[in-house]
Each structure stands twice: as structure tokens, then as C-alpha cells.
Design a protein around this motif. Structure first.
Motif, PDB file in Angstrom:
ATOM      1  N   THR A  84       0.917  -1.151  -0.130  1.00 48.59           N
ATOM      2  CA  THR A  84      -0.004   0.086   0.264  1.00 48.59           C
ATOM      3  C   THR A  84       0.676   1.271  -0.146  1.00 48.59           C
ATOM      4  OG1 THR A  84      -0.190   0.064   2.415  1.00 48.59           O
ATOM      5  CG2 THR A  84      -1.940  -1.119   1.074  1.00 48.59           C
ATOM      6  N   ASN A  85       2.393   1.147  -0.194  1.00 42.04           N
ATOM      7  CA  ASN A  85       3.017   2.409   0.099  1.00 42.04           C
ATOM      8  C   ASN A  85       3.985   2.398  -1.259  1.00 42.04           C
ATOM      9  OD1 ASN A  85       2.489   3.941   2.343  1.00 42.04           O
ATOM     10  ND2 ASN A  85       2.330   2.100   3.224  1.00 42.04           N
ATOM     11  N   TYR A  86       3.831   1.525  -2.030  1.00 42.17           N
ATOM     12  CA  TYR A  86       4.737   1.469  -3.543  1.00 42.17           C
ATOM     13  C   TYR A  86       3.939   1.168  -4.714  1.00 42.17           C
ATOM     14  CZ  TYR A  86       9.070   0.247  -6.140  1.00 42.17           C
ATOM     15  OH  TYR A  86      10.201   0.344  -6.890  1.00 42.17           O
ATOM     16  N   ASN A  87       3.284   2.099  -5.198  1.00 45.46           N
ATOM     17  CA  ASN A  87       2.278   2.055  -6.129  1.00 45.46           C
ATOM     18  C   ASN A  87       2.462   2.765  -7.395  1.00 45.46           C
ATOM     19  OD1 ASN A  87       0.841   2.521  -3.077  1.00 45.46           O
ATOM     20  ND2 ASN A  87       0.180   0.821  -4.320  1.00 45.46           N
ATOM     21  N   ASN A  88       1.977   2.202  -8.388  1.00 43.78           N
ATOM     22  CA  ASN A  88       2.079   2.910  -9.876  1.00 43.78           C
ATOM     23  C   ASN A  88       0.570   3.282  -9.787  1.00 43.78           C
ATOM     24  OD1 ASN A  88       4.489   3.156 -10.826  1.00 43.78           O
ATOM     25  ND2 ASN A  88       4.727   1.135 -11.746  1.00 43.78           N
ATOM     26  N   TYR A  89       0.253   4.529  -9.956  1.00 44.03           N
ATOM     27  CA  TYR A  89      -1.109   5.042 -10.235  1.00 44.03           C
ATOM     28  C   TYR A  89      -1.110   6.431 -10.898  1.00 44.03           C
ATOM     29  CZ  TYR A  89      -6.198   5.160  -9.425  1.00 44.03           C
ATOM     30  OH  TYR A  89      -7.418   5.228  -9.787  1.00 44.03           O
ATOM     31  N   TYR A  90      -0.659   6.495 -12.017  1.00 43.75           N
ATOM     32  CA  TYR A  90      -0.123   7.747 -12.840  1.00 43.75           C
ATOM     33  C   TYR A  90      -1.113   8.692 -12.792  1.00 43.75           C
ATOM     34  CZ  TYR A  90       4.139   5.946 -14.717  1.00 43.75           C
ATOM     35  OH  TYR A  90       5.583   5.487 -14.631  1.00 43.75           O
ATOM     36  N   GLU A  91      -2.337   8.516 -12.486  1.00 46.44           N
ATOM     37  CA  GLU A  91      -3.424   9.657 -12.630  1.00 46.44           C
ATOM     38  C   GLU A  91      -3.208  10.526 -11.190  1.00 46.44           C
ATOM     39  OE1 GLU A  91      -3.807   6.582 -13.271  1.00 46.44           O
ATOM     40  OE2 GLU A  91      -5.831   6.222 -14.623  1.00 46.44           O
ATOM     41  N   PHE A  92      -2.449   9.984 -10.222  1.00 47.76           N
ATOM     42  CA  PHE A  92      -1.738  10.669  -8.869  1.00 47.76           C
ATOM     43  C   PHE A  92      -0.282  11.127  -9.078  1.00 47.76           C
ATOM     44  CE2 PHE A  92      -5.577   8.342  -7.712  1.00 47.76           C
ATOM     45  CZ  PHE A  92      -6.366   9.380  -7.124  1.00 47.76           C
TER      46      PHE A  92
ATOM     47  N   PRO B  66      -4.172  14.737  -9.719  1.00 45.73           N
ATOM     48  CA  PRO B  66      -3.291  15.647 -10.169  1.00 45.73           C
ATOM     49  C   PRO B  66      -2.505  15.266 -11.605  1.00 45.73           C
ATOM     50  CG  PRO B  66      -2.694  14.747  -8.157  1.00 45.73           C
ATOM     51  CD  PRO B  66      -3.951  14.223  -8.228  1.00 45.73           C
ATOM     52  N   GLY B  67      -2.353  13.956 -11.631  1.00 46.26           N
ATOM     53  CA  GLY B  67      -1.571  13.501 -12.723  1.00 46.26           C
ATOM     54  C   GLY B  67      -2.101  13.626 -14.050  1.00 46.26           C
ATOM     55  N   LEU B  68      -3.666  13.726 -14.022  1.00 48.44           N
ATOM     56  CA  LEU B  68      -4.220  13.942 -15.305  1.00 48.44           C
ATOM     57  C   LEU B  68      -3.665  15.148 -15.997  1.00 48.44           C
ATOM     58  CD1 LEU B  68      -7.990  12.867 -14.317  1.00 48.44           C
ATOM     59  CD2 LEU B  68      -6.332  11.684 -15.608  1.00 48.44           C
ATOM     60  N   ARG B  69      -2.947  16.050 -15.149  1.00 51.73           N
ATOM     61  CA  ARG B  69      -2.413  17.250 -16.100  1.00 51.73           C
ATOM     62  C   ARG B  69      -1.578  17.089 -17.000  1.00 51.73           C
ATOM     63  NH1 ARG B  69      -1.323  20.181 -10.730  1.00 51.73           N
ATOM     64  NH2 ARG B  69      -3.362  19.699  -9.475  1.00 51.73           N
ATOM     65  N   SER B  70      -0.593  15.855 -16.898  1.00 53.83           N
ATOM     66  CA  SER B  70       0.236  15.569 -17.897  1.00 53.83           C
ATOM     67  C   SER B  70      -0.335  15.126 -19.134  1.00 53.83           C
ATOM     68  CB  SER B  70       0.769  14.001 -17.112  1.00 53.83           C
ATOM     69  OG  SER B  70       1.739  13.660 -18.379  1.00 53.83           O
ATOM     70  N   ARG B  71       0.184  15.914 -20.193  1.00 54.94           N
ATOM     71  CA  ARG B  71      -0.490  16.031 -21.617  1.00 54.94           C
ATOM     72  C   ARG B  71       0.025  14.864 -22.297  1.00 54.94           C
ATOM     73  NH1 ARG B  71      -2.796  20.950 -22.499  1.00 54.94           N
ATOM     74  NH2 ARG B  71      -3.722  20.001 -24.263  1.00 54.94           N
TER      75      ARG B  71
ATOM     76  N   TYR C  49     -12.008   9.095 -14.470  1.00 58.43           N
ATOM     77  CA  TYR C  49     -11.254  10.247 -15.059  1.00 58.43           C
ATOM     78  C   TYR C  49     -11.836  11.541 -14.065  1.00 58.43           C
ATOM     79  CZ  TYR C  49      -9.802  14.321 -18.029  1.00 58.43           C
ATOM     80  OH  TYR C  49      -9.101  15.444 -18.169  1.00 58.43           O
ATOM     81  N   LEU C  50     -10.932  12.026 -13.191  1.00 58.48           N
ATOM     82  CA  LEU C  50     -11.438  12.803 -11.952  1.00 58.48           C
ATOM     83  C   LEU C  50     -10.386  13.836 -11.842  1.00 58.48           C
ATOM     84  CD1 LEU C  50     -12.993  10.267  -9.403  1.00 58.48           C
ATOM     85  CD2 LEU C  50     -14.392  11.766 -11.024  1.00 58.48           C
ATOM     86  N   PRO C  51     -10.333  14.987 -12.492  1.00 57.99           N
ATOM     87  CA  PRO C  51      -9.381  15.770 -12.701  1.00 57.99           C
ATOM     88  C   PRO C  51      -9.183  16.577 -11.385  1.00 57.99           C
ATOM     89  CG  PRO C  51     -10.751  16.039 -14.479  1.00 57.99           C
ATOM     90  CD  PRO C  51     -11.359  15.087 -13.548  1.00 57.99           C
ATOM     91  N   GLU C  52     -10.385  16.637 -10.602  1.00 55.84           N
ATOM     92  CA  GLU C  52     -10.463  17.471  -9.218  1.00 55.84           C
ATOM     93  C   GLU C  52      -9.619  16.782  -8.148  1.00 55.84           C
ATOM     94  OE1 GLU C  52     -13.928  15.764  -9.708  1.00 55.84           O
ATOM     95  OE2 GLU C  52     -13.268  16.401 -11.510  1.00 55.84           O
ATOM     96  N   VAL C  53      -9.356  15.453  -8.189  1.00 56.26           N
ATOM     97  CA  VAL C  53      -8.783  14.649  -7.060  1.00 56.26           C
ATOM     98  C   VAL C  53      -7.387  13.957  -7.813  1.00 56.26           C
ATOM     99  CG1 VAL C  53     -10.738  14.420  -5.688  1.00 56.26           C
ATOM    100  CG2 VAL C  53     -10.342  12.757  -7.253  1.00 56.26           C
TER     101      VAL C  53
END
Ligand SMILES: Nc1nc2c(c(=O)[nH]1)N[C@H]1C(S)=C(S)[C@@H](COP(=O)(O)O)O[C@H]1N2
Ligand SMILES: [Mo]
Length: 324
Positions: free
Chosen positions: A84-92, A188-193, A182-186
């Protein structure tokens, strides 16, 4: 249930994840004084039969039957802390150690999954209903990231084929396409174009029907945490980790092979199949070995991540180098 307290030997001490599973089960059958004695007594109670999908009712599922301290190869589970502390989740974040903190506010309940496309029975399912419709099993699987690290994780979930049987794929359906929230408000990784959000993944229908492919709703006997893909994510243990898409909101049966986020970003490095294969290297690094989180020495990577017996039939006659 006896109120006598027998002596308990060390070998009978229940591993944490099994303990937690049983405790969850007990919650559903009334309030009892929780102790090891009650737990072991209840573990031998007959399982509550699961309701057929068509008449899902609010019964607590049976306790997961699996439960061990190692995988079937004898290797220990990774700890809850590690998982729970070593994760790949690029949306974050692309920083594995930052994901857990950043994902804390993902609103995971209520959550619905829309299942449609080429099916006879499209539907919108609340995750809580899915958990009541199907037996929640514990599956201890190796997770092998394409980056050449791995973990052993005790997932909770149900086989994807059970949900597919309910929605009834039509004869033209050949692939399953999955989409993450797809939840841009929460997120931050979604800002990556650089990436084409939302995160999408796909399986061939026969791969999706294999019993090893699960939709997972928890791990170590607890509900899934956001960083691991709460409230529901795919786990396909014979493929590189990026195929195991998190926080799913949409599942479609389709005729054509879907383009995943990773294929769109770098199709020469991340193919549609992405089967774990020690003989087919990533263009920029070897896939012959891996680092198990928590260990220092590298270990050999196994064909299909050690699940060859269960999945090799899916790829008979296929060139696994061309279909990477
Ligand atoms: N939506 C989404 N799913 C995802 C990812 C992601 O960035 N976004 N990363 C993938 C990768 S690369 C891996 S290795 C696993 C990691 O799962 P874990 O953090 O639960 O170990 O999730 C996969 N699923
Ligand atoms: Mo990964």
C-alpha cells in the motif's frame, strides 16, 4: 460455538489476512465476542451459498477459502505496508511513494461500473452490489511490473468471467475494454499531456474468461485502498502489472482490439498482450530477472509469471515476440 477455551499452538495462529477475512464474515452473522476460538470455530461453518446474479440479495458472502502465508511456489506474501506504499497510479503521481498520500481523497463510495457494448444485458452495477452478487475469494498472486520489480499480494475479488456471464457477450464480441475513472479534481496526474486519459486497457475475450483474471475489491482481507485501485480493479497475474487497470468505471465488449493508454503512449515498448516473458526484453532493459520488493538479490522471471500451466493454451501458435 463452544465457550471453552482450548490451548492454541503457534501453528494455529491465524495469519493477519485470514484473520481479517474471517472477522469481516463474522460481522455479517451477528455480534460475537471475537477471539481466536470463535474465529476457528466459525471458519469450519458451512459456507453461505451465493445468490444467483438475477436475484442478488443482501447476504454476506462466505469467508474466502484460500488463505496462506505464501504463494503456491512457497514465497512469502509482501507486507500490507509494502503493497500500500509502493504504487504505480499515474493519475496521481509517477512517484510510487507519493501515490498513497495523494490518492487519499479519491471518492470510492458510491461507485458504479457501466458494463455494455456488444452484450445482451448491459447494466450499471454498484460495486457494493457486485460484492454481494459473487463469492468474494482470496487469490494470492504474484504482481510483476514491466519495470522489473514484483510483489506477492493476497487479493480479494471474483473472477471476471462471472460478470461476463451475467451480461452475456454477443457473438461479435472479441475483446474487453476497461476504463479508469477520470476525476481531474482529485487526480493531479491527469494534468500530464503526455498520456491520453482516461487510462484504458484491454483483454482478448478468451483471456478475460480465464479463471485467473479477477476483478479485485480488496487485499489482505480489507476493502481496497485508493492507491491500489479502489474500489474495484482488474488483476491479470500472468501479464505485466500495467494491464491490471485500477478504479474501473466502464467495461465494454468490443469487436476490435482496443488501444490501451500505454500502446498510445509508446506502442513499441508496451504492446497489447504484455505477457510476462523472460525471453522477450523491453527495448530499454532485460526482462530475464526481477527484484521482489523486500529482497535484495534478483530472482529469475518466470514464463507467464509462473502461470504457464493455466494460460499457455491462450497463445498456442502465436509468435510471442511479435505479439509482445
Ligand atoms: N488506472 C491505472 N491503473 C494502473 C496503473 C495506473 O497508473 N493507472 N498502473 C499500473 C501498473 S504499471 C502497475 S505495476 C499496477 C500496480 O498496482 P499496485 O499499485 O496495486 O501494486 O497497477 C497498474 N494499473
Ligand atoms: Mo507496472
Amino acid at each position: 460455538m463452544s465457550s471453552k477455551i482450548p490451548k492454541i499452538s503457534a501453528s494455529e495462529i491465524t495469519p493477519e489476512h485470514i484473520y481479517l477475512n474471517r472477522r469481516k464474515f463474522m460481522k455479517g452473522i451477528g455480534s460475537l465476542a471475537l477471539g481466536t476460538v470463535a474465529l476457528s470455530a466459525c471458519a469450519s461453518m458451512p459456507a453461505v451459498p451465493s445468490a444467483p446474479a438475477s436475484e442478488a440479495v443482501a447476504v454476506e458472502g462466505p469467508p474466502p477459502v484460500a488463505g496462506a502465508e505464501t504463494d503456491e511456489l512457497g514465497d512469502p506474501l509482501n507486507t500490507f505496508e509494502e503493497i500500500t506504499n509502493y504504487n504505480n497510479y499515474y493519475e496521481f503521481s509517477v512517484d510510487k511513494q507519493a501515490v498513497a498520500g495523494l490518492a487519499r481523497d479519491l471518492p470510492v463510495s458510491p461507485w458504479s461500473v457501466t458494463v455494455g457494448g456488444l452484450v445482451n444485458n448491459p447494466g450499471v452495477y454498484d460495486v457494493d452490489d457486485l460484492k454481494r452478487m459473487f463469492d468474494i475469494e482470496e487469490r494470492i498472486y504474484r504482481l510483476r511490473c514491466v519495470e522489473a520489480w514484483s510483489m506477492v499480494i493476497p487479493w480479494l475479488g471474483f473472477p471476471l468471467h462471472k460478470l461476463l456471464a451475467v451480461v452475456e457477450p454477443q457473438s461479435e464480441a472479441r475483446y474487453v475494454r476497461f476504463e479508469t475513472a477520470y476525476l481531474p479534481e482529485v487526480m493531479p496526474g491527469l494534468r500530464s499531456r503526455f498520456y491520453e486519459w482516461p487510462y484504458t486497457e484491454g483483454l482478448r475475450l478468451d483471456e478475460a474468461m480465464n479463471d485467473l483474471a479477477i476483478l479485485s475489491t480488496g487485499l489482505y482481507g480489507k476493502d481496497m485502498l485508493p492507491q491500489n485501485g479502489a474500489p474495484i480493479r482488474l488483476v491479470v497475474p500472468w501479464k505485466y502489472g500495467f494491464k491490471s487497470i485500477k478504479s474501473i468505471v466502464k467495461i465494454d465488449l468490443v469487436a476490435e482490439q482496443p488501444t490501451s493508454l500505454w500502446m498510445a503512449a509508446a506502442g513499441n515498448e508496451y504492446g497489447f498482450y504484455a505477457n510476462v516473458n523472460p525471453e522477450v526484453n523491453h527495448p530499454r532493459w532485460s526482462q530475464a530477472s526481477e527484484r521482489r520488493i523486500g529482497e535484495s538479490a534478483r530472482r529469475a522471471t518466470l514464463m507467464f509469471n509462473g502461470y504457464e500451466e493455466q494460460v499457455a493454451y491462450l497463445y498456442e501458435g502465436m509468435d510471442l515476440r511479435a505479439n509482445y
